[in-house]
Design a protein around this motif. Structure first.
Motif, PDB file in Angstrom:
ATOM      1  N   MET A   1       0.836  -1.198   0.000  1.00 15.42           N
ATOM      2  CA  MET A   1       0.000   0.000   0.000  1.00 15.42           C
ATOM      3  C   MET A   1       0.868   1.245   0.000  1.00 15.42           C
ATOM      4  SD  MET A   1      -2.670   1.480   2.871  1.00 15.42           S
ATOM      5  CE  MET A   1      -1.396   2.444   3.687  1.00 15.42           C
ATOM      6  N   GLY A   2       0.472   2.239  -0.779  1.00 17.51           N
ATOM      7  CA  GLY A   2       1.120   3.533  -0.750  1.00 17.51           C
ATOM      8  C   GLY A   2       0.201   4.562  -0.131  1.00 17.51           C
ATOM      9  N   GLN A   3       0.723   5.761   0.026  1.00 16.97           N
ATOM     10  CA  GLN A   3      -0.051   6.832   0.628  1.00 16.97           C
ATOM     11  C   GLN A   3       0.405   8.168   0.063  1.00 16.97           C
ATOM     12  OE1 GLN A   3       0.325   8.243   4.971  1.00 16.97           O
ATOM     13  NE2 GLN A   3      -1.318   6.721   5.069  1.00 16.97           N
ATOM     14  N   VAL A   4      -0.542   9.018  -0.280  1.00 16.30           N
ATOM     15  CA  VAL A   4      -0.230  10.385  -0.666  1.00 16.30           C
ATOM     16  C   VAL A   4      -0.942  11.313   0.310  1.00 16.30           C
ATOM     17  CG1 VAL A   4       0.103   9.866  -3.111  1.00 16.30           C
ATOM     18  CG2 VAL A   4      -2.176  10.526  -2.293  1.00 16.30           C
ATOM     19  N   VAL A   5      -0.430  12.524   0.420  1.00 15.20           N
ATOM     20  CA  VAL A   5      -1.049  13.518   1.291  1.00 15.20           C
ATOM     21  C   VAL A   5      -1.700  14.566   0.408  1.00 15.20           C
ATOM     22  CG1 VAL A   5      -0.688  15.223   3.100  1.00 15.20           C
ATOM     23  CG2 VAL A   5       0.614  13.092   3.120  1.00 15.20           C
ATOM     24  N   SER A   6      -3.003  14.711   0.560  1.00 17.15           N
ATOM     25  CA  SER A   6      -3.760  15.666  -0.235  1.00 17.15           C
ATOM     26  C   SER A   6      -3.466  17.094   0.231  1.00 17.15           C
ATOM     27  CB  SER A   6      -5.247  15.361  -0.138  1.00 17.15           C
ATOM     28  OG  SER A   6      -5.977  16.009  -1.157  1.00 17.15           O
ATOM     29  N   LYS A   7      -3.948  18.057  -0.516  1.00 13.75           N
ATOM     30  CA  LYS A   7      -3.638  19.469  -0.269  1.00 13.75           C
ATOM     31  C   LYS A   7      -4.009  19.917   1.132  1.00 13.75           C
ATOM     32  CE  LYS A   7      -4.345  24.073  -2.299  1.00 13.75           C
ATOM     33  NZ  LYS A   7      -4.991  24.828  -3.405  1.00 13.75           N
ATOM     34  N   ASP A   8      -5.107  19.350   1.691  1.00 13.17           N
ATOM     35  CA  ASP A   8      -5.541  19.767   3.022  1.00 13.17           C
ATOM     36  C   ASP A   8      -4.888  18.960   4.127  1.00 13.17           C
ATOM     37  OD1 ASP A   8      -6.853  17.332   2.741  1.00 13.17           O
ATOM     38  OD2 ASP A   8      -8.725  18.043   3.632  1.00 13.17           O
ATOM     39  N   GLY A   9      -3.928  18.089   3.772  1.00 16.93           N
ATOM     40  CA  GLY A   9      -3.217  17.292   4.758  1.00 16.93           C
ATOM     41  C   GLY A   9      -3.799  15.918   5.011  1.00 16.93           C
ATOM     42  N   THR A  10      -4.873  15.560   4.334  1.00 15.04           N
ATOM     43  CA  THR A  10      -5.504  14.253   4.519  1.00 15.04           C
ATOM     44  C   THR A  10      -4.710  13.171   3.797  1.00 15.04           C
ATOM     45  OG1 THR A  10      -7.691  15.252   4.703  1.00 15.04           O
ATOM     46  CG2 THR A  10      -7.617  12.913   4.162  1.00 15.04           C
ATOM     47  N   ALA A  11      -4.446  12.069   4.483  1.00 18.67           N
ATOM     48  CA  ALA A  11      -3.717  10.947   3.890  1.00 18.67           C
ATOM     49  C   ALA A  11      -4.677  10.092   3.072  1.00 18.67           C
ATOM     50  CB  ALA A  11      -3.068  10.106   4.975  1.00 18.67           C
ATOM     51  N   ILE A  12      -4.290   9.821   1.830  1.00 19.02           N
ATOM     52  CA  ILE A  12      -5.096   9.017   0.916  1.00 19.02           C
ATOM     53  C   ILE A  12      -4.323   7.737   0.585  1.00 19.02           C
ATOM     54  CG2 ILE A  12      -6.227   8.936  -1.330  1.00 19.02           C
ATOM     55  CD1 ILE A  12      -7.470  10.951   0.647  1.00 19.02           C
ATOM     56  N   ALA A  13      -4.925   6.589   0.892  1.00 16.96           N
ATOM     57  CA  ALA A  13      -4.266   5.297   0.691  1.00 16.96           C
ATOM     58  C   ALA A  13      -4.542   4.773  -0.712  1.00 16.96           C
ATOM     59  CB  ALA A  13      -4.768   4.289   1.731  1.00 16.96           C
ATOM     60  N   TYR A  14      -3.509   4.188  -1.328  1.00 18.98           N
ATOM     61  CA  TYR A  14      -3.682   3.671  -2.682  1.00 18.98           C
ATOM     62  C   TYR A  14      -2.877   2.387  -2.870  1.00 18.98           C
ATOM     63  CZ  TYR A  14       0.998   5.369  -3.979  1.00 18.98           C
ATOM     64  OH  TYR A  14       2.366   5.564  -4.062  1.00 18.98           O
ATOM     65  N   THR A  15      -3.219   1.665  -3.920  1.00 19.04           N
ATOM     66  CA  THR A  15      -2.487   0.476  -4.364  1.00 19.04           C
ATOM     67  C   THR A  15      -2.116   0.676  -5.825  1.00 19.04           C
ATOM     68  OG1 THR A  15      -3.686  -0.960  -2.833  1.00 19.04           O
ATOM     69  CG2 THR A  15      -2.616  -2.027  -4.724  1.00 19.04           C
ATOM     70  N   ARG A  16      -0.930   0.262  -6.190  1.00 17.81           N
ATOM     71  CA  ARG A  16      -0.465   0.398  -7.573  1.00 17.81           C
ATOM     72  C   ARG A  16      -0.048  -0.973  -8.085  1.00 17.81           C
ATOM     73  NH1 ARG A  16       4.071   4.222  -7.371  1.00 17.81           N
ATOM     74  NH2 ARG A  16       5.202   2.436  -6.534  1.00 17.81           N
TER      75      ARG A  16
END
Length: 264
Positions: free
Chosen positions: A1-16
């Protein structure tokens, strides 16, 4: 699992998974990586694309961020595009398709977009959404009645009563209750398109990228009519109808259509 941080600081989990040009799949209501069609579709597409699936905010392993605003979800997609190298194809299912159109309209760096049955009611072939439905669902969530919120939503979208009753004794019900609090988010995203009249012709004028709008051949008339309207309103869109398919489209049917479109 990966994770990016959105503009407002919220962590968004993803799979690639996979390799090739980046393609981001955007889920519909109550779906996320651990529940819904995105994982099977990603596997079917991974031979041709680097496919990103993610948990929309408030679902699965992603943060919620407050208060909710559609712009925050657009920023989530923008963060994933940046993670993917700065540009990507987008494919959205149901309300995820509505979000894809909105993200493209608001200027995210999408190469091409594809949408499967954005939920809209644009004519008299189906009653418009009851005006009080979003408030009733939000109230049920606020009062901790997540099961009631799910039932309200499912009755509205036409799920047979016997199937709703069966679902409540199946393992999926727990997963649905786990994301029921995000149903108001989907109403915020799609509510303006549920009124029984077509949106303004320039509603998505900013989404000036090649687009494919897909409808199921066995879906109700109102849904097929809505996709036809959406295809006419998007600046560079075409419409295709998948024979024999409903709103619950199969990955093995969708994948070849997406491969052909995104590889042009």
């Amino acid at each position: 699992m990966g994770q990016v941080v959105s503009k407002d600081g919220t962590a968004i989990a993803y799979t690639r998974i996979g390799s090739g040009p980046a393609l981001i799949i955007v889920d519909g209501a109550m779906c996320y990586r651990a529940f819904g069609p995105a994982t099977a579709l990603a596997e079917a597409l991974s031979e041709h694309f680097t496919v990103y699936t993610y948990d929309r905010r408030g679902r699965g392993e992603s943060g919620a961020g407050t208060p909710y605003d559609v712009e925050r979800e657009v920023e989530d997609i923008a963060a994933l595009i940046e993670e993917a190298g700065g540009s990507a194809h987008l494919f959205g299912m149901s309300s995820g398709g509505t979000l894809v159109a909105e993200a493209a309209h608001r200027g995210v760096n999408a190469d091409r977009i594809a949408i499967y049955e954005s939920p809209m009611i644009v004519d008299g072939t189906h009653p418009p959404m009851p005006a009080d439905l979003p408030a009733r669902v939000e109230r049920a969530v606020a009062e901790g009645r997540r099961g009631d919120a799910i039932k309200l939503f499912m009755r509205y979208v036409g799920t047979p009563g016997y199937f709703i009753a069966m679902m409540q004794v199946m393992p999926m019900w727990k997963k649905l209750k786990g994301v029921a609090h995000t149903l108001p988010h989907d109403f915020a995203l799609t509510g303006e398109f549920q009124r029984g009249t077509p949106p303004p012709a320039d509603r998505w004028s900013g989404a000036d990228v090649p687009a494919l709008v897909i409808a199921g051949g066995k879906s109700p008339e109102y849904m097929r009519n809505a996709q036809q309207y959406l295809a006419s309103a998007l600046p560079q869109a075409e419409l295709t109808v998948l024979p024999g398919q409903t709103h619950m489209v199969k990955a093995k049917v969708t994948a070849p259509v997406l491969v052909e479109f995104f590889q042009r």
